[in-house]
Design a protein around this motif. Sequence first.
Motif, PDB file in Angstrom:
ATOM      1  N   ARG A   1      -6.964  12.150 -11.637  1.00  0.00           N
ATOM      2  CA  ARG A   1      -7.472  13.063 -12.656  1.00  0.00           C
ATOM      3  C   ARG A   1      -9.003  13.023 -12.702  1.00  0.00           C
ATOM      4  NH1 ARG A   1      -4.332  11.516 -16.239  1.00  0.00           N
ATOM      5  NH2 ARG A   1      -5.658  10.028 -17.354  1.00  0.00           N
TER       6      ARG A   1
ATOM      7  N   LYS B   1     -10.362  15.053  -9.823  1.00  0.00           N
ATOM      8  CA  LYS B   1     -10.208  16.477 -10.138  1.00  0.00           C
ATOM      9  C   LYS B   1     -11.318  16.947 -11.081  1.00  0.00           C
ATOM     10  CE  LYS B   1      -5.174  17.023  -9.690  1.00  0.00           C
ATOM     11  NZ  LYS B   1      -3.917  17.324 -10.427  1.00  0.00           N
TER      12      LYS B   1
ATOM     13  N   LYS C   1     -14.210  19.679 -10.237  1.00  0.00           N
ATOM     14  CA  LYS C   1     -14.258  20.875 -11.085  1.00  0.00           C
ATOM     15  C   LYS C   1     -15.628  21.013 -11.748  1.00  0.00           C
ATOM     16  CE  LYS C   1     -11.954  22.903 -15.136  1.00  0.00           C
ATOM     17  NZ  LYS C   1     -13.103  22.796 -16.061  1.00  0.00           N
TER      18      LYS C   1
ATOM     19  N   PHE D   1      -4.003  17.405  -5.913  1.00  0.00           N
ATOM     20  CA  PHE D   1      -5.464  17.434  -5.977  1.00  0.00           C
ATOM     21  C   PHE D   1      -6.016  18.691  -5.314  1.00  0.00           C
ATOM     22  CE2 PHE D   1      -9.559  16.407  -3.978  1.00  0.00           C
ATOM     23  CZ  PHE D   1     -10.299  16.027  -5.083  1.00  0.00           C
TER      24      PHE D   1
END
Length: 711
Positions: A644, A647, A651, A678
Motif C-alpha cells: 500500500r 502504491k 500515485k 500493484f
Amino acid sequence: MAEFNNVHSVTEMPEGDDTKQSFHHRMFLEPQEKKRSMKALVVKQAKKTCSCTPAKVKDYVFSFFPVLQWLPKYKLREYLLGDIMSGVIVGVLLVPQSIAYSLLAGQEPIYGLYTSFFASIIYFIFGTSRHISVGIFGVICLMVGQVVDREVQRAGYDLEPAVLSHLTDTATYVNTTVSPVNQTLQKLLCDKSCYAITVGATMTFIAGVYQVAMGFFQVGFVSVYLSDSLLSGFVTGASFTILTSQAKYLLGLNIPRSSGVGSLITTWINIFRNIHKTNICDLITSFLCFLVLIPTKELNEHFKSKLKAPVPVELVVVVAATLASHFGKLRETYGSSIAGHIPTGFLPPCPPDWNLIPNVALDAIPIAIIGFAITVSLSEMFAKKHGYSVKANQEMYAIGFCNIIPSFFHCITTSAALAKTLVKESTGCRTQMSGMVTSLVILLVLLVIAPLFYSLQKCVLAVITIVNLRGALRKFKDLPKMWHLSRVDTVIWLVTMAASALISTEIGLLVGVCFSMLCVIFRTQRPEAPLLGWVAESETYESLSAYKNLQTKPGIMVFRFEAPLYYINKECFKSTLYKQTGVNPVWVKAAKKKAAKRMLREKEVSSGDNQTSISTDFVSEPLGFHTIVIDCCAVQFLDTAGIRTLKEVCKDYGEINVQVLLAQCNPSVRSSLIRGEFFKEGEDHLLFHSVHQAVDFALGAQGHSGTSAAK
C-alpha cells in the motif's frame, strides 16, 4: 501464466537534427508452477514417513545410534593411543571439577561424579561429534542449584535444627489427614541431601524430555535466537553469580544461599555483614590454592603448543590439600568445612519424583535450551574445524538422553563444556572412544578413591570453580574489538551480561533474547536508505554517501531502501524518500491547490484573463527531476502495508509528473506486488531487473517525450 517484462520498447533519442533509435531488449521470465495442494503434500509426507523397508529401518537405526556407524570402522593403531591419552587427561581434570561443581548445584560430591560418568557413556552411543566433552558444566549447575535451593527451602529443610528436631519428635502424633505445611512432615524420611538430588534429578529428567521433544519436532531453530554475543554475555553474567555463590566458601562463612531476583547483591550484602566471622584457616588455604592454580593454568595455556598434555594441577592441589587437611586436623582444630564422606559404588536407580514436576517444569525450559544450544554450537564448531559433519537434530537427541537416562541414577543436568573440549582436542582425541576412557577413570574414583577425599576442604573446591571462570571473565578484554566490529552485538552482550548477573540467570537469558530481537526490529525500522550514483564505464550503482567520484544521470534519482518494507518501517520509508529527493509530493500538491484557490479568488476579484495565465505558469514550475528509480535489491519481503505504501508513493509522485520505477525486486517481492494488484493493466513494464536498465528506460522515455514535444 505470468510474464515479467524488462524494458521493452523502441524509443527515439534526440541528437541534433537527427534521431537515434534506442532498443530496449524485452526479457520474459516464466515463473515455476507451484503445487499448492495441501492434501497432496500431506499424503506424500505420510507415505514417506510410514513406509517401512529393511533399508530404511537400517538407516534409521544407524542414524539414531551413530556408534554403530563409526565403531566398526575404528582404526585401532591410528586412533587408540590418542583416544586413551585424551580420555585419561580429561578424566583426571574432570574428577576435581565434578566434585567442585556438585557444590554449585547444591548436591553432595558423589552426584557430580555420577553425572560425568553416565554422560560420557551415553554420548558415546548417541553423539555425532568426535571431539566434544559432555559432562558437568558450571552455568548449568548454577541454574540447577538455584532451583534446588528454592525447593529445599519450600520443603522445610532450611528450618532451624531445633524446630526440625521438634517436628521429627511430634510427627508420629500428627493425624495423617492433616495437610502439613510445605510438606515438611512428609519429607522427614528423606534428609536434605536426599531431597536435593531428588529435585535435581527430576529437573534433569524434564530438561532431557524437552530436548528430545525439540529433536523429534525439529525445533532446533530456537537456538538461532541465541546469538554468539548473547550466549557469551549470558555465560559471563552467570560467571559473576557463580563467583558470588562460591565466595562464602573462600572465607569459611556459613550463610544461607540467596536465590531469586537480585541474589548476587543480596549474597554480597550477607557476606559483608558476616565478614567478621571469616575462618582464617579457610582464607589462607584459598589464598595458597589461588597462588598455585592461576600461574600454573596460565603456563599451561602459554605452552600448550609445546606440552603434549596439560599439567593436571587441579588434581595435584586436591591431593595436597586433602593430605594437609587430614594430617593437620584442620576441621577439628580450626573448624574448616570439609567435603565429608563420599561413598563408593552406585546407589540403586530411582525414578524422578512425579509430584515435583509441576514445580520445576518451567525452570527446566531455559536449562534445556542453554544445554542444547551450547552442545550443538560446540559440535558444529569442532566438526567444521576438523572437516566432518554433525547432525544437529541427533545432537539434541544425544544431549536429551544424556539427561533422561542418568536422571534415574541420581545425576544432574549435563551439556558440552568448551574448556574440557579444548583439552580433549589438544591431547590427541580422534573419536568418542576417549569418552569411554574418561568414564573408566571416573569409575575407578567411584569404586576405590572417592572416600579418600573425606578431609578435602570446601574452600579448595570453590577455588577450582572460580579459577575455571577465567575464560568467561576474560571476555571483557575483547570488548574494544567487539565494539569496533559491531556496536549492536556489544550492546547485546552488555545487556545480557548485566541482566544475568544483577537480576537472575533465567530472566537474564530472557532479557537477552528479547533485547536482541528488538535490536533486529529497530535496525529494520530505521535502515540505511541512500541515494545511488553511477560508477563510470559500468552498469553498477552505489551509495553517493559512501563513495566518491560517482555520477548522477540528469533528471533521475536512484534510491535504495536497505530493509524489508513492512508495517513497522513504512513511514520511515516515505519520510526518508521525501527527504533524500527533496520533494514531498503531498506538500507540492497542497501548495498547488492553495495557489490555485488564491488565483481563483484573484480572478473573481479582477475578472481578468491575465490572472489565469499566471496560475498556469505557477503549476508548471519544474521540480529538478522526472524519474525516481527505487532499488529493491535489499527489500526481502513486502507485507500489505508495504504494498500500500508503494502504491501511495507511485500515485503521489505521479500526480506531480514524476515517474516511479522499481528495480531488482526478488521473486517474493514481485509475487507480492502482483497479488497486491500493484500494477494496473499494461503497467508491468515499470518493473526492472536492474537499476541500469531502469535508468536507460527513463532516459529513453524522457528523450522520446522531449522529441515529441519539439515536434
